[in-house]
Design a protein around this motif. Structure first.
Motif, mmCIF file in Angstrom:
data_model
loop_
_atom_site.group_PDB
_atom_site.id
_atom_site.type_symbol
_atom_site.label_atom_id
_atom_site.label_comp_id
_atom_site.label_asym_id
_atom_site.label_seq_id
_atom_site.Cartn_x
_atom_site.Cartn_y
_atom_site.Cartn_z
ATOM 1 N N MET A 57 17.812 10.744 29.771
ATOM 2 C CA MET A 57 18.888 9.780 30.031
ATOM 3 C C MET A 57 19.861 9.796 28.871
ATOM 4 N N GLN A 58 21.082 9.461 29.164
ATOM 5 C CA GLN A 58 22.084 9.364 28.099
ATOM 6 C C GLN A 58 21.958 8.045 27.347
ATOM 7 N N PRO A 59 22.173 8.077 26.040
ATOM 8 C CA PRO A 59 22.201 6.834 25.269
ATOM 9 C C PRO A 59 23.590 6.213 25.381
ATOM 10 N N SER A 60 23.929 5.749 26.588
ATOM 11 C CA SER A 60 25.316 5.317 26.784
ATOM 12 C C SER A 60 25.508 3.811 26.680
ATOM 13 N N ALA A 61 24.468 3.060 26.323
ATOM 14 C CA ALA A 61 24.637 1.614 26.132
ATOM 15 C C ALA A 61 23.554 1.105 25.181
ATOM 16 N N ASP A 62 23.742 -0.112 24.684
ATOM 17 C CA ASP A 62 22.751 -0.706 23.777
ATOM 18 C C ASP A 62 21.439 -0.996 24.483
ATOM 19 N N SER A 63 21.549 -1.280 25.766
ATOM 20 C CA SER A 63 20.347 -1.564 26.535
ATOM 21 C C SER A 63 20.368 -0.763 27.823
ATOM 22 N N LEU A 64 19.194 -0.415 28.311
ATOM 23 C CA LEU A 64 19.120 0.142 29.661
ATOM 24 C C LEU A 64 19.204 -1.012 30.638
ATOM 25 N N GLN A 65 19.494 -0.704 31.888
ATOM 26 C CA GLN A 65 19.523 -1.734 32.927
ATOM 27 C C GLN A 65 18.310 -1.504 33.832
ATOM 28 N N ILE A 66 18.002 -2.503 34.669
ATOM 29 C CA ILE A 66 16.746 -2.395 35.414
ATOM 30 C C ILE A 66 16.749 -1.295 36.478
ATOM 31 N N GLY A 67 17.929 -0.797 36.849
ATOM 32 C CA GLY A 67 17.966 0.381 37.735
ATOM 33 C C GLY A 67 17.363 1.591 37.017
ATOM 34 N N ASN A 68 17.675 1.737 35.735
ATOM 35 C CA ASN A 68 17.085 2.821 34.943
ATOM 36 C C ASN A 68 15.567 2.645 34.859
ATOM 37 N N TYR A 69 15.145 1.398 34.763
ATOM 38 C CA TYR A 69 13.718 1.097 34.643
ATOM 39 C C TYR A 69 12.982 1.399 35.946
ATOM 40 N N ILE A 70 13.514 0.849 37.052
ATOM 41 C CA ILE A 70 12.840 1.020 38.346
ATOM 42 C C ILE A 70 13.020 2.440 38.882
ATOM 43 N N GLY A 71 14.248 2.971 38.738
ATOM 44 C CA GLY A 71 14.547 4.284 39.306
ATOM 45 C C GLY A 71 14.035 5.446 38.467
ATOM 46 N N ALA A 72 13.837 5.235 37.177
ATOM 47 C CA ALA A 72 13.414 6.352 36.335
ATOM 48 C C ALA A 72 12.156 6.026 35.520
ATOM 49 N N LEU A 73 12.241 5.067 34.615
ATOM 50 C CA LEU A 73 11.138 4.855 33.664
ATOM 51 C C LEU A 73 9.794 4.550 34.320
ATOM 52 N N MET A 74 9.789 3.717 35.380
ATOM 53 C CA MET A 74 8.508 3.403 36.031
ATOM 54 C C MET A 74 7.878 4.659 36.600
ATOM 55 N N GLN A 75 8.729 5.536 37.157
ATOM 56 C CA GLN A 75 8.193 6.784 37.708
ATOM 57 C C GLN A 75 7.737 7.733 36.611
ATOM 58 N N TRP A 76 8.507 7.804 35.544
ATOM 59 C CA TRP A 76 8.104 8.665 34.426
ATOM 60 C C TRP A 76 6.734 8.233 33.908
ATOM 61 N N ARG A 77 6.576 6.912 33.793
ATOM 62 C CA ARG A 77 5.328 6.364 33.271
ATOM 63 C C ARG A 77 4.132 6.825 34.112
ATOM 64 N N ASP A 78 4.287 6.843 35.429
ATOM 65 C CA ASP A 78 3.210 7.329 36.292
ATOM 66 C C ASP A 78 3.053 8.844 36.191
ATOM 67 N N LEU A 79 4.182 9.542 36.205
ATOM 68 C CA LEU A 79 4.135 11.002 36.231
ATOM 69 C C LEU A 79 3.559 11.605 34.957
ATOM 70 N N GLN A 80 3.696 10.884 33.840
ATOM 71 C CA GLN A 80 3.203 11.458 32.577
ATOM 72 C C GLN A 80 1.682 11.668 32.597
ATOM 73 N N GLU A 81 0.989 11.013 33.553
ATOM 74 C CA GLU A 81 -0.462 11.192 33.651
ATOM 75 C C GLU A 81 -0.810 12.567 34.206
ATOM 76 N N SER A 82 -0.036 13.019 35.182
ATOM 77 C CA SER A 82 -0.420 14.276 35.831
ATOM 78 C C SER A 82 0.451 15.473 35.430
ATOM 79 N N TYR A 83 1.478 15.232 34.601
ATOM 80 C CA TYR A 83 2.336 16.334 34.159
ATOM 81 C C TYR A 83 2.366 16.416 32.642
ATOM 82 N N ASP A 84 2.673 17.595 32.160
ATOM 83 C CA ASP A 84 2.990 17.760 30.745
ATOM 84 C C ASP A 84 4.480 17.440 30.647
#
Ligand code: ADP
Ligand code: NA
Length: 330
Positions: free
Chosen positions: A10-37
């Protein structure tokens, strides 16, 4: 057997992320990191395509990384690093730009949209070659899958084309990655304007829920979210975009089905529903915010973690780049 590789950023384009970034990306990354390198970067070189104050950019980069960690990306498990710390990104981007057609790059809809909006004189060449840098990001790590939003699908297609082109001209250097497109139900819209996507670069932040905002402020924004006059908590993206968006947020943060939430609020008004959602938002983001602020309180430790992760990324990236240079006669 080693795990398949995953790359996203993700781009560091703001002081804070918004919850779309959290729900659309980070939550999925958090799950995927278990089964992927998994390799997760903060793409600060990409951010240079927009005007930036240097000290603010450095701070936004740190804050973005802290929010990755606070959201559950584990730097001991995944490789979480800052793009500019690994020089191979810029070097491979140059190489790839020499096998990218000018017209091919010009067909990227994101560039076409931006240059149409701002005019080609106000548009920089970096914005034009943005997808080539993104291809370099992905290909350096011999990536198998790239989780992205729908808007980035074309860039991943270009990445695949460039990998295949290089491999067939100069010999196999790259794995050809596959995009994993985010589900439509993971797409979050602006609370005040529920037909346009919530974005950290939105013109007004009245409808944006920031990950690092005081939870009581986010609760107020939920209470003021645009709904409709029907008064029924029911999912219908076309007729009831505001209520549907709130349902999607509710479901994503609780792991519940939308229908079960509809049932819970059957016969009750929007006030109750919003109050319920506000509580969910506060309890989910309160701890994430606290953890991020803790990490930001100790910049030396955060920088140490990022440097160690960059070293790990560099090892993989340099291997790919070395092979590429070799094949090219460099
Ligand atoms: P922004 O518009 O907030 O600057 P980016 O375009 O930088 O977001 O996207 C960063 C990541 O967050 C991408 O994976 C993107 O798909 C995801 N993302 C951004 N906004 C949303 C949203 N409103 N709903 C769901 N996912 C989103
Ligand atoms: Na971005």
């Amino acid at each position: 057997m080693s795990k398949p590789r995953l790359y996203s950023g993700m781009q560091p384009s703001a002081d804070s992320l918004q919850i779309g970034n959290y729900i659309g990306a980070l939550m999925q990354w958090r799950d995927l990191q278990e089964s992927y390198d998994a390799f997760f970067s903060v793409v600060d070189l990409h951010a240079l395509t927009q005007p930036n104050d240097p000290s603010e950019l450095r701070e936004k980069t740190r804050r973005t990384a802290a929010q990755y960690i606070a959201a559950g990306i584990e730097p001991a498990k995944s490789t979480l690093y800052v793009q500019s710390h690994v020089r191979a990104h810029a070097e491979l981007a140059w190489v790839l730009s020499t096998i990218t057609g000018f017209g091919e790059a010009g067909r990227m809809t994101q560039f076409k949209d931006k240059s149409a909006r701002y005019g080609t004189d106000a548009t920089n060449v970096g914005l034009f070659t943005y997808p080539v840098l993104m291809a370099a990001d992905i290909l350096l790590y011999q990536t198998d899958i790239v989780p992205v939003g729908d808007d980035q699908k074309q860039h991943v297609e270009l990445t695949r084309d460039l990998a295949e082109r290089f491999n067939s001209r100069f010999g196999e250097a790259f794995r050809v990655p596959k995009p994993v497109i985010q589900k439509d139900t993971a797409r979050i819209y602006d609370l005040q304007n529920p037909t346009s996507k919530m974005s950290k670069s939105a013109e007004s932040d009245a409808g944006v829920l920031w990950l690092l905002d005081d939870p009581s402020k986010s609760a107020k924004k939920v209470m003021r979210a645009v709904t409709d006059s029907e008064g029924v908590v029911r999912y219908d993206r076309d007729e009831k975009p505001g209520v549907s968006n709130l349902l999607v947020i509710y479901a994503a943060l609780t792991g519940r089905e939308i229908t079960s939430i509809e049932d819970e609020y059957a016969g009750r008004g929007y006030g109750d529903f919003k109050k319920g959602l506000a509580e969910v938002v506060v309890s989910e983001f309160g701890p994430v915010r606290e953890r991020a602020l803790e990490l930001l309180d100790d910049p030396a430790e955060l920088d140490r973690v990022l440097a160690a992760n960059a070293a790990r990324a560099e090892e993989v990236a340099d291997r790919t780049l070395g092979d590429v240079y070799d094949k090219l006669g460099l």
